[in-house]
Scaffold this motif. Structure first.
Motif, PDB file in Angstrom:
ATOM      1  N   THR A 269       0.834  -1.197   0.000  1.00  0.00           N
ATOM      2  CA  THR A 269       0.000   0.000   0.000  1.00  0.00           C
ATOM      3  C   THR A 269       0.873   1.254   0.000  1.00  0.00           C
ATOM      4  O   THR A 269       1.857   1.332   0.744  1.00  0.00           O
ATOM      5  CB  THR A 269      -0.933   0.014   1.231  1.00  0.00           C
ATOM      6  OG1 THR A 269      -1.731  -1.177   1.217  1.00  0.00           O
ATOM      7  CG2 THR A 269      -1.847   1.229   1.196  1.00  0.00           C
TER       8      THR A 269
ATOM      9  N   ARG B 280       0.809   5.828  -0.803  1.00  0.00           N
ATOM     10  CA  ARG B 280      -0.009   7.035  -0.986  1.00  0.00           C
ATOM     11  C   ARG B 280      -0.283   7.240  -2.477  1.00  0.00           C
ATOM     12  O   ARG B 280      -1.393   7.567  -2.867  1.00  0.00           O
ATOM     13  CB  ARG B 280       0.733   8.252  -0.401  1.00  0.00           C
ATOM     14  CG  ARG B 280      -0.011   9.576  -0.613  1.00  0.00           C
ATOM     15  CD  ARG B 280      -1.036   9.816   0.456  1.00  0.00           C
ATOM     16  NE  ARG B 280      -1.934  10.910   0.123  1.00  0.00           N
ATOM     17  CZ  ARG B 280      -1.666  12.211   0.250  1.00  0.00           C
ATOM     18  NH1 ARG B 280      -0.477  12.580   0.727  1.00  0.00           N
ATOM     19  NH2 ARG B 280      -2.558  13.105  -0.071  1.00  0.00           N
TER      20      ARG B 280
ATOM     21  N   ARG C 184      -9.946   4.043  -2.223  1.00  0.00           N
ATOM     22  CA  ARG C 184      -8.577   3.860  -2.686  1.00  0.00           C
ATOM     23  C   ARG C 184      -8.573   3.101  -4.010  1.00  0.00           C
ATOM     24  O   ARG C 184      -9.587   2.509  -4.402  1.00  0.00           O
ATOM     25  CB  ARG C 184      -7.737   3.125  -1.647  1.00  0.00           C
ATOM     26  CG  ARG C 184      -8.204   1.709  -1.350  1.00  0.00           C
ATOM     27  CD  ARG C 184      -7.284   1.025  -0.348  1.00  0.00           C
ATOM     28  NE  ARG C 184      -7.672  -0.364  -0.121  1.00  0.00           N
ATOM     29  CZ  ARG C 184      -6.949  -1.245   0.559  1.00  0.00           C
ATOM     30  NH1 ARG C 184      -5.797  -0.853   1.103  1.00  0.00           N
ATOM     31  NH2 ARG C 184      -7.359  -2.485   0.724  1.00  0.00           N
TER      32      ARG C 184
ATOM     33  N   GLU D 244      -3.792   5.372  -2.411  1.00  0.00           N
ATOM     34  CA  GLU D 244      -4.825   6.398  -2.273  1.00  0.00           C
ATOM     35  C   GLU D 244      -5.011   7.143  -3.597  1.00  0.00           C
ATOM     36  O   GLU D 244      -6.120   7.529  -3.958  1.00  0.00           O
ATOM     37  CB  GLU D 244      -4.437   7.406  -1.178  1.00  0.00           C
ATOM     38  CG  GLU D 244      -4.381   6.836   0.221  1.00  0.00           C
ATOM     39  CD  GLU D 244      -3.937   7.886   1.220  1.00  0.00           C
ATOM     40  OE1 GLU D 244      -4.190   9.084   0.986  1.00  0.00           O
ATOM     41  OE2 GLU D 244      -3.332   7.511   2.239  1.00  0.00           O
TER      42      GLU D 244
ATOM     43  N   ASN E  47      -9.344  10.881  -7.279  1.00  0.00           N
ATOM     44  CA  ASN E  47      -7.919  10.677  -6.991  1.00  0.00           C
ATOM     45  C   ASN E  47      -7.172   9.998  -8.141  1.00  0.00           C
ATOM     46  O   ASN E  47      -6.200   9.268  -7.921  1.00  0.00           O
ATOM     47  CB  ASN E  47      -7.730   9.868  -5.702  1.00  0.00           C
ATOM     48  CG  ASN E  47      -7.784  10.759  -4.472  1.00  0.00           C
ATOM     49  OD1 ASN E  47      -8.137  11.930  -4.556  1.00  0.00           O
ATOM     50  ND2 ASN E  47      -7.461  10.194  -3.316  1.00  0.00           N
TER      51      ASN E  47
ATOM     52  N   VAL F 164     -10.576  12.767  -0.495  1.00  0.00           N
ATOM     53  CA  VAL F 164     -10.603  12.187  -1.833  1.00  0.00           C
ATOM     54  C   VAL F 164     -11.160  13.227  -2.793  1.00  0.00           C
ATOM     55  O   VAL F 164     -12.276  13.706  -2.619  1.00  0.00           O
ATOM     56  CB  VAL F 164     -11.464  10.910  -1.861  1.00  0.00           C
ATOM     57  CG1 VAL F 164     -11.564  10.363  -3.284  1.00  0.00           C
ATOM     58  CG2 VAL F 164     -10.893   9.862  -0.916  1.00  0.00           C
TER      59      VAL F 164
END
Length: 472
Positions: free
Chosen positions: A3, A5, A109, A122, A371, A407
């Motif tokens: 995971t 950013r 996400r 994200e 995003n 978001v």
């Protein structure tokens, strides 16, 4: 599952540049690329003569000057070395041989299905660019050709064309660079041209060891040359986006050049475009016209009717033997993120959102896809200056968006207003002067070029306006 950013797809100029700035800012990220090494376009296009048509001092990052350029218009190996240098200099760790098959926005996400395992982020940034998927023409009989066939972006370096009968299909920006090299080796070279293109001289020159030492010792000199080059190229935008009549003197200059350099009147006729200069990509070369006049070279303007097992038949019924076919037919430039399948909010796919042609606010954000940011996305290509300058404008904008909590999804009315205004401005440009080019979709929508100056784009992307987004 790993995971981050930010997940960046594509390790060319866009992906590498953004990754450098994200690392500087301490933002966790991953840089993914399907290739075995970095470089994007400059990794894939290794054909003989491959070079940039923007001067090297401007075709490089403002934050990473390079004094190693050996000529004003850098060739492919040096540009690839520059990108490798940037990766090493800033300690980037791209995940190579990693194809992103799909990306789905779920629970706030992005979930990426990659050939190296799942990745979550994200924020998703596509740095795939516009010129990464070769366009293979639908030529009847091509599959039955018994010789060698390859696209210029997938050059077969194991295949020696010396003494062979070669057919080149296409006369665009790549072909104009590799045709002179083929002409010098092939026994016979037939160049199949669909339409003529305006060609201007290439003011190239070597940077010798002394010049490189001076640029290294006095970086300000390179900065001044970069500024001078930028201003010179930017001045050409007046003709492309405001007053196409200003380009007429360049057309007259090309006509004079043809009369001076091409003795055969029939060849001159074939090389004279039937559209205004700039409507299609303007090409630069000093060795293409001489190559076409070699005794072993023929410029063919009759359309290809079919390909046979050992040659090509044109519309007039003429058969020309060939044992090698090189496709200089460009790229599927209007498809952008394909073949990666991108699914945004409420199951909306990018294919469906772009059914009528790709569009994005400022070329970067798309309603329905929170995003998600695009580098070198719709309507950010140029006909007059450096894409790297445009990319750096986008880097700053995306970093600004990352500073806004939540978001972010661009509002539909914001995207619609931007693109309505953009298409209206496009009608005043030379790209809407009646010709068909890779700047447009099949139905004529302009989805590739930016219809203004690069400094106007930088001003428009100076900082994100929170009012343009819904924040979740």
């Amino acid at each position: 599952m790993d995971t981050f950013r930010v997940a960046i797809v594509g390790a060319g100029f866009g992906g590498i540049g953004l990754a450098v700035l994200l690392k500087r800012a301490g933002i966790s990220h991953v840089l993914l690329d399907k290739g075995a090494e970095v470089g994007g376009t400059w990794r894939d296009n290794t054909y003989p003569g491959a070079a940039c048509d923007v001067p090297s001092h401007l075709y490089s990052f403002s934050f990473e000057r390079w004094t190693g350029w050996t000529r004003r218009f850098a060739e492919q190996p040096e540009i690839l070395d520059y990108l490798r240098h940037c990766v090493d200099e800033y300690g980037l760790e791209p995940r190579l041989d990693t194809e992103v098959r799909s990306a789905v926005f779920e629970d706030g996400r992005w979930l990426l299905d990659t050939s190296s395992g799942p990745v979550a982020a994200e924020v998703l940034v596509s740095a795939c660019g516009q010129l990464n998927r070769p366009a293979v023409p639908d030529l009847p009989g091509l599959e039955g050709f018994e010789g060698k066939v390859f696209h210029s972006a997938r050059w077969d370096h194991e295949h020696d064309v010396t003494g062979r009968k070669v057919a080149v299909v296409g006369t665009g920006a790549s072909a104009i660079q590799f045709v002179p090299h083929l002409a010098a080796k092939a026994a016979r070279l037939d160049v199949y041209q669909r339409s003529a293109t305006w060609i201007i001289p290439k003011p190239d020159r070597l940077y010798g060891p002394l010049a490189r030492r001076v640029y290294s010792a006095l970086p300000l000199l390179q900065d001044l040359d970069r500024l001078r080059t930028y201003l010179l190229l930017e001045s050409r935008a007046f003709g492309f986006v405001r007053h196409p009549a200003l380009l007429k003197p360049i057309e007259h200059s090309y006509r004079r050049r043809l009369r001076k350099e091409v003795a055969d009147p029939e060849l001159r006729r074939k090389l004279l475009p039937d559209h205004p200069l700039g409507c299609k990509r303007v090409l630069i070369s000093d060795d293409y016209l001489p190559a076409l006049q070699r005794p072993n070279v023929d410029l063919v303007t009759d359309p290809i009717r079919e390909v046979r097992r050992n040659g090509v038949v044109t519309g007039d019924g003429a058969f020309r033997e060939a044992d090698t076919i090189v496709l200089g037919t460009g790229f599927r430039s209007t498809e952008f993120l394909a073949p990666m399948r991108v699914t945004g909010r409420d199951g909306l796919t990018l294919d469906k959102a772009w059914a009528d042609g790709a569009e994005a606010h400022l070329g970067m954000t798309v309603h329905g896809f929170p995003n998600l940011y695009l580098l070198y996305g719709p309507n950010t290509n140029l006909g007059h200056s450096s894409i790297v300058y445009m990319l750096e404008s986008q880097f700053r904008y995306i970093l600004g968006c990352l500073q806004i909590d939540g978001v972010l999804e661009v509002r539909k009315e914001t995207q619609n207003a931007f693109n309505k205004n953009l298409q209206e401005r496009m009608r005043r440009t030379v790209w809407d002067a009646g010709c068909r080019s890779w700047y447009q979709t099949e139905d004529g929508k302009h989805v590739n070029n930016w219809p203004s100056f690069t400094f106007a784009y930088r001003r428009a992307t100076r900082r994100p306006d929170p009012r343009d987004f819904s924040v979740g």
